[in-house]
Scaffold this motif. Structure first.
Motif, PDB file in Angstrom:
ATOM      1  N   TRP A 230      15.709   6.999   2.614  1.00 49.15           N
ATOM      2  CA  TRP A 230      14.655   6.877   3.629  1.00 49.15           C
ATOM      3  C   TRP A 230      14.998   7.608   4.936  1.00 49.15           C
ATOM      4  N   THR A 231      16.248   8.014   5.087  1.00 44.35           N
ATOM      5  CA  THR A 231      16.618   8.756   6.302  1.00 44.35           C
ATOM      6  C   THR A 231      16.228  10.226   6.220  1.00 44.35           C
ATOM      7  N   ASN A 232      15.780  10.666   5.053  1.00 44.72           N
ATOM      8  CA  ASN A 232      15.311  12.043   4.861  1.00 44.72           C
ATOM      9  C   ASN A 232      13.823  11.981   4.526  1.00 44.72           C
ATOM     10  N   PRO A 233      12.930  12.182   5.495  1.00 41.95           N
ATOM     11  CA  PRO A 233      11.495  11.964   5.279  1.00 41.95           C
ATOM     12  C   PRO A 233      10.892  12.684   4.070  1.00 41.95           C
ATOM     13  N   PRO A 234      11.152  13.981   3.839  1.00 40.70           N
ATOM     14  CA  PRO A 234      10.555  14.619   2.660  1.00 40.70           C
ATOM     15  C   PRO A 234      11.006  13.977   1.349  1.00 40.70           C
ATOM     16  N   LEU A 235      12.286  13.647   1.247  1.00 43.25           N
ATOM     17  CA  LEU A 235      12.789  13.037   0.025  1.00 43.25           C
ATOM     18  C   LEU A 235      12.321  11.586  -0.107  1.00 43.25           C
ATOM     19  N   TRP A 236      12.202  10.903   1.006  1.00 45.32           N
ATOM     20  CA  TRP A 236      11.683   9.527   0.985  1.00 45.32           C
ATOM     21  C   TRP A 236      10.248   9.510   0.486  1.00 45.32           C
ATOM     22  N   GLU A 237       9.456  10.468   0.913  1.00 44.83           N
ATOM     23  CA  GLU A 237       8.085  10.589   0.413  1.00 44.83           C
ATOM     24  C   GLU A 237       8.088  10.798  -1.096  1.00 44.83           C
ATOM     25  N   GLY A 238       8.992  11.656  -1.561  1.00 46.94           N
ATOM     26  CA  GLY A 238       9.100  11.885  -2.995  1.00 46.94           C
ATOM     27  C   GLY A 238       9.563  10.652  -3.746  1.00 46.94           C
ATOM     28  N   PHE A 239      10.487   9.912  -3.164  1.00 44.38           N
ATOM     29  CA  PHE A 239      10.972   8.662  -3.758  1.00 44.38           C
ATOM     30  C   PHE A 239       9.815   7.682  -3.961  1.00 44.38           C
ATOM     31  N   ILE A 240       8.989   7.532  -2.948  1.00 42.17           N
ATOM     32  CA  ILE A 240       7.869   6.595  -3.026  1.00 42.17           C
ATOM     33  C   ILE A 240       6.893   7.016  -4.113  1.00 42.17           C
ATOM     34  N   ARG A 241       6.608   8.304  -4.174  1.00 41.81           N
ATOM     35  CA  ARG A 241       5.683   8.795  -5.208  1.00 41.81           C
ATOM     36  C   ARG A 241       6.288   8.625  -6.602  1.00 41.81           C
ATOM     37  N   CYS A 242       7.573   8.861  -6.712  1.00 44.66           N
ATOM     38  CA  CYS A 242       8.243   8.694  -7.994  1.00 44.66           C
ATOM     39  C   CYS A 242       8.192   7.231  -8.436  1.00 44.66           C
ATOM     40  N   ALA A 243       8.421   6.330  -7.494  1.00 46.06           N
ATOM     41  CA  ALA A 243       8.371   4.898  -7.804  1.00 46.06           C
ATOM     42  C   ALA A 243       6.995   4.509  -8.334  1.00 46.06           C
ATOM     43  N   LYS A 244       5.961   5.104  -7.772  1.00 45.96           N
ATOM     44  CA  LYS A 244       4.608   4.808  -8.238  1.00 45.96           C
ATOM     45  C   LYS A 244       4.382   5.372  -9.632  1.00 45.96           C
ATOM     46  N   VAL A 245       4.869   6.594  -9.875  1.00 43.42           N
ATOM     47  CA  VAL A 245       4.655   7.248 -11.161  1.00 43.42           C
ATOM     48  C   VAL A 245       5.253   6.436 -12.308  1.00 43.42           C
ATOM     49  N   ILE A 246       6.456   5.876 -12.098  1.00 43.93           N
ATOM     50  CA  ILE A 246       7.130   5.186 -13.203  1.00 43.93           C
ATOM     51  C   ILE A 246       6.977   3.668 -13.144  1.00 43.93           C
ATOM     52  N   ALA A 247       6.195   3.156 -12.186  1.00 40.52           N
ATOM     53  CA  ALA A 247       5.953   1.710 -12.112  1.00 40.52           C
ATOM     54  C   ALA A 247       5.345   1.232 -13.435  1.00 40.52           C
ATOM     55  N   PRO A 248       5.691   0.037 -13.884  1.00 38.47           N
ATOM     56  CA  PRO A 248       6.505  -1.000 -13.240  1.00 38.47           C
ATOM     57  C   PRO A 248       8.012  -0.870 -13.492  1.00 38.47           C
ATOM     58  N   ALA A 249       8.425   0.186 -14.205  1.00 37.57           N
ATOM     59  CA  ALA A 249       9.853   0.338 -14.492  1.00 37.57           C
ATOM     60  C   ALA A 249      10.689   0.447 -13.221  1.00 37.57           C
ATOM     61  N   SER A 250      10.073   0.893 -12.135  1.00 34.87           N
ATOM     62  CA  SER A 250      10.802   1.095 -10.882  1.00 34.87           C
ATOM     63  C   SER A 250      10.998  -0.183 -10.071  1.00 34.87           C
ATOM     64  N   PHE A 251      10.331  -1.275 -10.433  1.00 32.23           N
ATOM     65  CA  PHE A 251      10.316  -2.457  -9.572  1.00 32.23           C
ATOM     66  C   PHE A 251      11.704  -3.038  -9.326  1.00 32.23           C
ATOM     67  N   GLY A 252      12.534  -3.076 -10.361  1.00 28.12           N
ATOM     68  CA  GLY A 252      13.874  -3.631 -10.184  1.00 28.12           C
ATOM     69  C   GLY A 252      14.674  -2.874  -9.141  1.00 28.12           C
ATOM     70  N   ALA A 253      14.579  -1.544  -9.166  1.00 26.34           N
ATOM     71  CA  ALA A 253      15.297  -0.732  -8.191  1.00 26.34           C
ATOM     72  C   ALA A 253      14.704  -0.897  -6.794  1.00 26.34           C
ATOM     73  N   LEU A 254      13.386  -0.975  -6.704  1.00 27.40           N
ATOM     74  CA  LEU A 254      12.735  -1.055  -5.393  1.00 27.40           C
ATOM     75  C   LEU A 254      13.157  -2.304  -4.627  1.00 27.40           C
ATOM     76  N   LEU A 255      13.465  -3.378  -5.342  1.00 28.34           N
ATOM     77  CA  LEU A 255      13.869  -4.608  -4.671  1.00 28.34           C
ATOM     78  C   LEU A 255      15.276  -4.520  -4.088  1.00 28.34           C
ATOM     79  N   GLN A 256      15.955  -3.399  -4.337  1.00 27.09           N
ATOM     80  CA  GLN A 256      17.261  -3.161  -3.713  1.00 27.09           C
ATOM     81  C   GLN A 256      17.119  -2.547  -2.317  1.00 27.09           C
TER      82      GLN A 256
END
Length: 333
Positions: A230-256
């Motif tokens: 999250w300290t790198n805005p372009p990559l953080w944006e990509g992280f969020i989009r990636c989490a959405k693409v693979i949801a719900p598989a990403s939920f466990g990681a997101l809670l970290q």
């Protein structure tokens, strides 16, 4: 000299150049000492020399010397790059890739270069084979080396051209299979400074190969969190989009994620909120921890109506990181 005259000369000399051959000493000397303004003619001669066979060692040395001395068009490299040593291939390849501009001709040229310098991984994925009659097999790049190079050289290449080059790799499905892409993601993840295009490629990978979702959700996202993505805005944006693409598989990681980052994530992707809330209610065993998350996700159904499983490959196309340099042009969606 007028360009029409140059075109006529190039057409007329074709048969003569072919008959003389690439070992003709005087012709090579003329190429080596071509005057300024005659580079187009020299490129034509080089193309004739290599159109039906591999470049000779002598010709490769001549062209390398010209490139080191003059600011020549990257197309001078294309006929000889497959005969270079691996360090020279990796040094000059970004310059070739930078000719990509969305047009078919440069795209086909770059694709042919990739095919000539990269090994085709065998089905067993371990031993080295070749799709070319090359003398020094060890000088070829592995598919992973090429893909990593494209990411690490994104500033030199330019983001638009780098995106197009990575797309060419994905289109070469016999070479860039899922296991290759897993290696690529792992190697880039180990770098201290992640390339801007990394998460875009991850999204493209999981969209192309659903088998990679498990690796990305259980390993890659967690490692990105430890890197404080999250300290790198372009990559953080990509992280969020990636989490959405693979949801719900990403939920466990997101809670970290830290609380502030989870809140930011669901603010940017509200469709994830209800799914995360359900995940906490079903999987969570610690009441204190559950309350911590439900404070963010709320107890009531989220107003967002977009289901998380509705995400398609369009997400990877929509996500283009902002330019890392002020001079870089924005990439169209």
């Amino acid at each position: 000299m007028d360009t029409t005259v140059q075109d006529a000369i190039q057409e007329l000399i074709t048969a003569l150049i072919r008959s003389l051959g690439s070992s003709h000493g005087k012709l090579l000397t003329l190429m080596r000492n071509c005057p300024p303004g005659a580079e187009t003619l020299a490129l034509r001669v080089l193309t004739i020399f290599t159109e039906h066979g591999r470049a000779s060692t002598q010709l490769v040395a001549l062209v390398k010397a010209l490139i080191n001395e003059r600011d020549l068009d990257a197309r001078f490299l294309i006929p000889i790059i497959a005969e270079m040593d691996k360090p020279d291939i990796m040094r000059h390849l970004p310059r070739i890739v930078s000719i990509l501009n969305g047009q078919a001709e440069p795209k086909n040229l770059v694709r042919s270069v990739f095919s000539s310098i990269v090994t085709t991984p065998p089905q067993t994925f371990g031993s080295v084979t070749s799709n070319l009659p090359r003398v020094r097999q060890s000088e070829l790049l592995t598919p992973a080396e090429l893909m990593v190079l494209l990411h690490d050289s994104e500033k030199e290449i330019g983001l638009k051209s780098a995106i197009e080059a990575i797309g060419i790799c994905f289109s070469m499905t016999d070479v860039f299979r899922s296991e290759i892409l897993a290696v690529v993601m792992q190697q880039i993840m180990d770098e201290a400074d992640l390339p801007v295009l990394f998460l875009r490629t991850v999204i493209q990978a999981v969209t192309t190969y659903k088998s990679l979702v498990g690796f990305v959700s259980t390993t890659l996202l967690s490692r990105l969190i430890t890197k404080k993505i999250w300290t790198n805005p372009p990559l953080w944006e990509g992280f969020i989009r990636c989490a959405k693409v693979i949801a719900p598989a990403s939920f466990g990681a997101l809670l970290q994620l830290p609380k502030d980052q989870i809140r930011e994530l669901v603010d940017k992707q509200p469709s994830l909120k209800s799914g995360l809330r359900d995940y906490v209610n079903k999987k969570g065993t610690n009441k204190v921890r559950n309350a911590y998350f439900l404070d963010i996700f709320g107890d009531q159904e989220d107003a967002a109506t977009t289901p998380v499983h509705a995400t398609t490959s369009e997400d990877s196309q929509a996500f283009t990181p902002p330019p890392a340099e002020p001079t870089a042009e924005p990439t169209p969606a």
